[in-house]
Design a protein around this motif. Structure first.
Motif, PDB file in Angstrom:
ATOM      1  N   VAL A  76     -70.110 -50.499 -11.846  1.00 40.76           N
ATOM      2  CA  VAL A  76     -70.600 -49.432 -10.965  1.00 40.76           C
ATOM      3  C   VAL A  76     -72.003 -49.012 -11.388  1.00 40.76           C
ATOM      4  CG1 VAL A  76     -70.189 -47.053 -10.183  1.00 40.76           C
ATOM      5  CG2 VAL A  76     -68.254 -48.597 -10.553  1.00 40.76           C
ATOM      6  N   MET A  77     -72.139 -48.790 -12.701  1.00 40.71           N
ATOM      7  CA  MET A  77     -73.442 -48.355 -13.223  1.00 40.71           C
ATOM      8  C   MET A  77     -74.494 -49.448 -13.057  1.00 40.71           C
ATOM      9  SD  MET A  77     -74.816 -45.692 -14.298  1.00 40.71           S
ATOM     10  CE  MET A  77     -73.381 -44.687 -14.575  1.00 40.71           C
ATOM     11  N   MET A  78     -74.078 -50.691 -13.217  1.00 42.80           N
ATOM     12  CA  MET A  78     -75.018 -51.806 -13.034  1.00 42.80           C
ATOM     13  C   MET A  78     -75.494 -51.881 -11.585  1.00 42.80           C
ATOM     14  SD  MET A  78     -73.193 -54.718 -15.364  1.00 42.80           S
ATOM     15  CE  MET A  78     -74.034 -56.094 -14.617  1.00 42.80           C
ATOM     16  N   ALA A  79     -74.573 -51.626 -10.667  1.00 40.76           N
ATOM     17  CA  ALA A  79     -74.935 -51.641  -9.246  1.00 40.76           C
ATOM     18  C   ALA A  79     -75.899 -50.504  -8.937  1.00 40.76           C
ATOM     19  CB  ALA A  79     -73.670 -51.526  -8.400  1.00 40.76           C
ATOM     20  N   LYS A  80     -75.649 -49.324  -9.538  1.00 41.62           N
ATOM     21  CA  LYS A  80     -76.535 -48.172  -9.314  1.00 41.62           C
ATOM     22  C   LYS A  80     -77.944 -48.451  -9.817  1.00 41.62           C
ATOM     23  CE  LYS A  80     -73.294 -44.281  -9.376  1.00 41.62           C
ATOM     24  NZ  LYS A  80     -72.788 -43.169 -10.190  1.00 41.62           N
ATOM     25  N   ARG A  81     -78.014 -49.131 -10.964  1.00 46.32           N
ATOM     26  CA  ARG A  81     -79.326 -49.408 -11.569  1.00 46.32           C
ATOM     27  C   ARG A  81     -79.918 -50.726 -11.066  1.00 46.32           C
ATOM     28  NH1 ARG A  81     -78.723 -44.759 -12.403  1.00 46.32           N
ATOM     29  NH2 ARG A  81     -78.353 -43.746 -14.408  1.00 46.32           N
ATOM     30  N   LYS A  82     -79.154 -51.406 -10.235  1.00 42.84           N
ATOM     31  CA  LYS A  82     -79.592 -52.687  -9.650  1.00 42.84           C
ATOM     32  C   LYS A  82     -80.046 -53.671 -10.735  1.00 42.84           C
ATOM     33  CE  LYS A  82     -81.046 -50.929  -5.136  1.00 42.84           C
ATOM     34  NZ  LYS A  82     -80.630 -49.548  -5.260  1.00 42.84           N
ATOM     35  N   ILE A  83     -79.138 -53.913 -11.670  1.00 46.77           N
ATOM     36  CA  ILE A  83     -79.442 -54.834 -12.781  1.00 46.77           C
ATOM     37  C   ILE A  83     -78.344 -55.901 -12.856  1.00 46.77           C
ATOM     38  CG2 ILE A  83     -78.311 -53.355 -14.524  1.00 46.77           C
ATOM     39  CD1 ILE A  83     -80.475 -54.264 -16.498  1.00 46.77           C
TER      40      ILE A  83
ATOM     41  N   ILE B 153     -66.392 -59.774 -20.741  1.00 45.85           N
ATOM     42  CA  ILE B 153     -65.167 -59.228 -21.351  1.00 45.85           C
ATOM     43  C   ILE B 153     -65.126 -57.710 -21.147  1.00 45.85           C
ATOM     44  CG2 ILE B 153     -64.059 -58.745 -23.597  1.00 45.85           C
ATOM     45  CD1 ILE B 153     -64.859 -61.603 -24.451  1.00 45.85           C
ATOM     46  N   LEU B 154     -66.293 -57.080 -21.308  1.00 46.74           N
ATOM     47  CA  LEU B 154     -66.376 -55.623 -21.109  1.00 46.74           C
ATOM     48  C   LEU B 154     -66.112 -55.253 -19.647  1.00 46.74           C
ATOM     49  CD1 LEU B 154     -69.444 -54.206 -23.090  1.00 46.74           C
ATOM     50  CD2 LEU B 154     -67.094 -53.423 -23.192  1.00 46.74           C
ATOM     51  N   LYS B 155     -66.764 -55.995 -18.753  1.00 43.36           N
ATOM     52  CA  LYS B 155     -66.664 -55.670 -17.320  1.00 43.36           C
ATOM     53  C   LYS B 155     -65.251 -55.841 -16.784  1.00 43.36           C
ATOM     54  CE  LYS B 155     -69.772 -57.168 -14.390  1.00 43.36           C
ATOM     55  NZ  LYS B 155     -70.718 -58.155 -13.807  1.00 43.36           N
ATOM     56  N   THR B 156     -64.587 -56.883 -17.272  1.00 40.77           N
ATOM     57  CA  THR B 156     -63.247 -57.170 -16.752  1.00 40.77           C
ATOM     58  C   THR B 156     -62.141 -56.356 -17.430  1.00 40.77           C
ATOM     59  OG1 THR B 156     -63.124 -59.032 -18.280  1.00 40.77           O
ATOM     60  CG2 THR B 156     -63.770 -59.540 -16.011  1.00 40.77           C
ATOM     61  N   GLY B 157     -62.551 -55.532 -18.407  1.00 40.65           N
ATOM     62  CA  GLY B 157     -61.568 -54.669 -19.068  1.00 40.65           C
ATOM     63  C   GLY B 157     -60.694 -55.381 -20.081  1.00 40.65           C
ATOM     64  N   LYS B 158     -61.133 -56.570 -20.512  1.00 40.43           N
ATOM     65  CA  LYS B 158     -60.341 -57.311 -21.501  1.00 40.43           C
ATOM     66  C   LYS B 158     -60.646 -56.864 -22.932  1.00 40.43           C
ATOM     67  CE  LYS B 158     -59.812 -61.531 -18.801  1.00 40.43           C
ATOM     68  NZ  LYS B 158     -60.387 -62.862 -18.572  1.00 40.43           N
ATOM     69  N   ALA B 159     -61.764 -56.145 -23.098  1.00 46.14           N
ATOM     70  CA  ALA B 159     -62.174 -55.736 -24.450  1.00 46.14           C
ATOM     71  C   ALA B 159     -61.163 -54.769 -25.051  1.00 46.14           C
ATOM     72  CB  ALA B 159     -63.544 -55.091 -24.397  1.00 46.14           C
TER      73      ALA B 159
ATOM     74  N   CYS C 121     -77.821 -43.738 -19.021  1.00 41.22           N
ATOM     75  CA  CYS C 121     -76.629 -42.955 -18.665  1.00 41.22           C
ATOM     76  C   CYS C 121     -75.955 -42.445 -19.931  1.00 41.22           C
ATOM     77  CB  CYS C 121     -75.659 -43.802 -17.841  1.00 41.22           C
ATOM     78  SG  CYS C 121     -75.006 -45.201 -18.774  1.00 41.22           S
ATOM     79  N   GLN C 122     -74.888 -41.675 -19.763  1.00 40.86           N
ATOM     80  CA  GLN C 122     -74.107 -41.150 -20.879  1.00 40.86           C
ATOM     81  C   GLN C 122     -72.866 -42.026 -21.082  1.00 40.86           C
ATOM     82  OE1 GLN C 122     -74.847 -38.458 -22.924  1.00 40.86           O
ATOM     83  NE2 GLN C 122     -76.843 -38.632 -21.888  1.00 40.86           N
ATOM     84  N   PRO C 123     -72.288 -42.014 -22.302  1.00 41.93           N
ATOM     85  CA  PRO C 123     -71.056 -42.804 -22.516  1.00 41.93           C
ATOM     86  C   PRO C 123     -69.956 -42.473 -21.508  1.00 41.93           C
ATOM     87  CG  PRO C 123     -71.898 -42.053 -24.611  1.00 41.93           C
ATOM     88  CD  PRO C 123     -72.760 -41.411 -23.544  1.00 41.93           C
ATOM     89  N   GLY C 124     -69.883 -41.210 -21.107  1.00 43.54           N
ATOM     90  CA  GLY C 124     -68.872 -40.786 -20.133  1.00 43.54           C
ATOM     91  C   GLY C 124     -69.054 -41.425 -18.765  1.00 43.54           C
ATOM     92  N   ASP C 125     -70.288 -41.846 -18.484  1.00 42.52           N
ATOM     93  CA  ASP C 125     -70.531 -42.530 -17.204  1.00 42.52           C
ATOM     94  C   ASP C 125     -69.941 -43.940 -17.223  1.00 42.52           C
ATOM     95  OD1 ASP C 125     -71.956 -40.335 -16.308  1.00 42.52           O
ATOM     96  OD2 ASP C 125     -73.829 -41.085 -17.178  1.00 42.52           O
ATOM     97  N   LEU C 126     -69.828 -44.500 -18.421  1.00 46.93           N
ATOM     98  CA  LEU C 126     -69.329 -45.883 -18.549  1.00 46.93           C
ATOM     99  C   LEU C 126     -67.822 -45.927 -18.826  1.00 46.93           C
ATOM    100  CD1 LEU C 126     -72.141 -47.445 -20.778  1.00 46.93           C
ATOM    101  CD2 LEU C 126     -71.826 -47.735 -18.325  1.00 46.93           C
ATOM    102  N   LEU C 127     -67.333 -44.951 -19.575  1.00 41.84           N
ATOM    103  CA  LEU C 127     -65.915 -44.948 -19.970  1.00 41.84           C
ATOM    104  C   LEU C 127     -65.157 -43.856 -19.229  1.00 41.84           C
ATOM    105  CD1 LEU C 127     -66.431 -45.251 -23.839  1.00 41.84           C
ATOM    106  CD2 LEU C 127     -66.057 -47.102 -22.227  1.00 41.84           C
ATOM    107  N   GLU C 128     -63.978 -44.228 -18.751  1.00 40.25           N
ATOM    108  CA  GLU C 128     -63.163 -43.269 -17.994  1.00 40.25           C
ATOM    109  C   GLU C 128     -61.706 -43.385 -18.440  1.00 40.25           C
ATOM    110  OE1 GLU C 128     -61.638 -42.582 -13.411  1.00 40.25           O
ATOM    111  OE2 GLU C 128     -63.237 -44.024 -13.798  1.00 40.25           O
ATOM    112  N   PHE C 129     -61.106 -42.235 -18.772  1.00 39.56           N
ATOM    113  CA  PHE C 129     -59.692 -42.224 -19.184  1.00 39.56           C
ATOM    114  C   PHE C 129     -58.804 -42.109 -17.945  1.00 39.56           C
ATOM    115  CE2 PHE C 129     -55.924 -39.622 -20.324  1.00 39.56           C
ATOM    116  CZ  PHE C 129     -55.292 -40.554 -21.116  1.00 39.56           C
ATOM    117  N   GLN C 130     -57.820 -43.022 -17.861  1.00 40.83           N
ATOM    118  CA  GLN C 130     -56.896 -42.981 -16.722  1.00 40.83           C
ATOM    119  C   GLN C 130     -55.457 -42.902 -17.207  1.00 40.83           C
ATOM    120  OE1 GLN C 130     -57.721 -46.376 -14.215  1.00 40.83           O
ATOM    121  NE2 GLN C 130     -58.899 -45.084 -12.828  1.00 40.83           N
ATOM    122  N   GLU C 131     -54.675 -42.009 -16.611  1.00 39.33           N
ATOM    123  CA  GLU C 131     -53.249 -41.865 -16.983  1.00 39.33           C
ATOM    124  C   GLU C 131     -52.457 -43.063 -16.465  1.00 39.33           C
ATOM    125  OE1 GLU C 131     -51.511 -39.883 -18.762  1.00 39.33           O
ATOM    126  OE2 GLU C 131     -52.870 -38.193 -19.153  1.00 39.33           O
TER     127      GLU C 131
END
Lengths: 149, 67
Positions: B9-16, B34-40, B57-67
């Protein structure tokens, strides 16, 4: 792998071959050994048969053990140390040692000194089992490390 | 319950692109994948810092906690 490690694995493989030769000699000479056992120790022919049964039953586990060790060393030489197949081979080796210990324990019924072999084989099985557990943990840690970016 | 990585998402926003980001951050494209696919299973602070620096961006923009 450096020179020392290569030599170390080669030495282990030589030892496996030497053990295999000793085992083959034991299998080949089991009859003579049982004859000697009967002649000089007890004089009971049935005990000689029982000794042969113990030798051949233990020999099966020993051959399986040596084969697994040979394959294990082959994989270690190839650089595949911490993987599931090696853990499986160590598990087999461990169970072979414990099974041989059980055979020796049963053999104490007619010849008490077999208890020393039983204890040695059982202890060896326990050691291999603990090393196997350590390998399992190491594999889990390696997997995690590989997926740490 | 998991930590989700919103890197795409962030990569798309920054067009990179992935290749460019991997080069700038100093990791291999395979590790970025590995990071993008969530295998890390874990991310180093140094990698997170470099990602935040390059994506502004901030770490919170990249990482999200989900129940």
């Amino acid at each position: 792998m450096n020179w020392t490690k290569d030599r170390s694995v080669a030495l282990s493989r030589v030892c496996v071959v030497l053990f295999a030769l000793c085992l083959a000699a034991l299998d080949g000479g089991a009859y003579r050994l049982s004859q000697w056992f009967v002649r000089y120790r007890f004089g009971n022919r049935q005990l000689g048969v029982l000794l042969m049964v113990s030798i051949y039953a233990g020999s099966v586990f020993a051959w399986v053990c040596l084969y697994q060790l040979w394959r294990l060393l082959g994989r270690v030489r190839g650089g595949a140390v911490f993987d599931a197949e090696n853990v499986y081979r160590m598990r087999v080796v461990s169970w072979c040692c414990l099974s041989a210990a059980a055979v020796c324990l049963l053999s104490t019924a007619y010849y008490l000194p077999f208890v020393f072999v039983a204890v040695a084989a059982g202890f060896m099985g326990l050691v291999v089992r603990i090393v196997k557990n350590a390998f399992q943990q190491a594999i889990a840690m390696k997997d995690e490390l590989e997926l740490t970016v | 319950m998991e930590i989700r990585i919103n890197l795409d998402v962030m990569m798309a926003k920054r067009k990179i692109s992935g290749g460019e980001l991997a080069e700038r951050v100093g990791i291999t494209p395979a590790n970025l994948s590995i990071l993008k696919t969530g295998k890390a299973k874990a991310i180093r602070f140094s990698t997170l810092m470099a990602l935040c620096h390059e994506l502004q961006c901030q770490p919170g923009d990249l990482l999200e906690f989900q129940e």
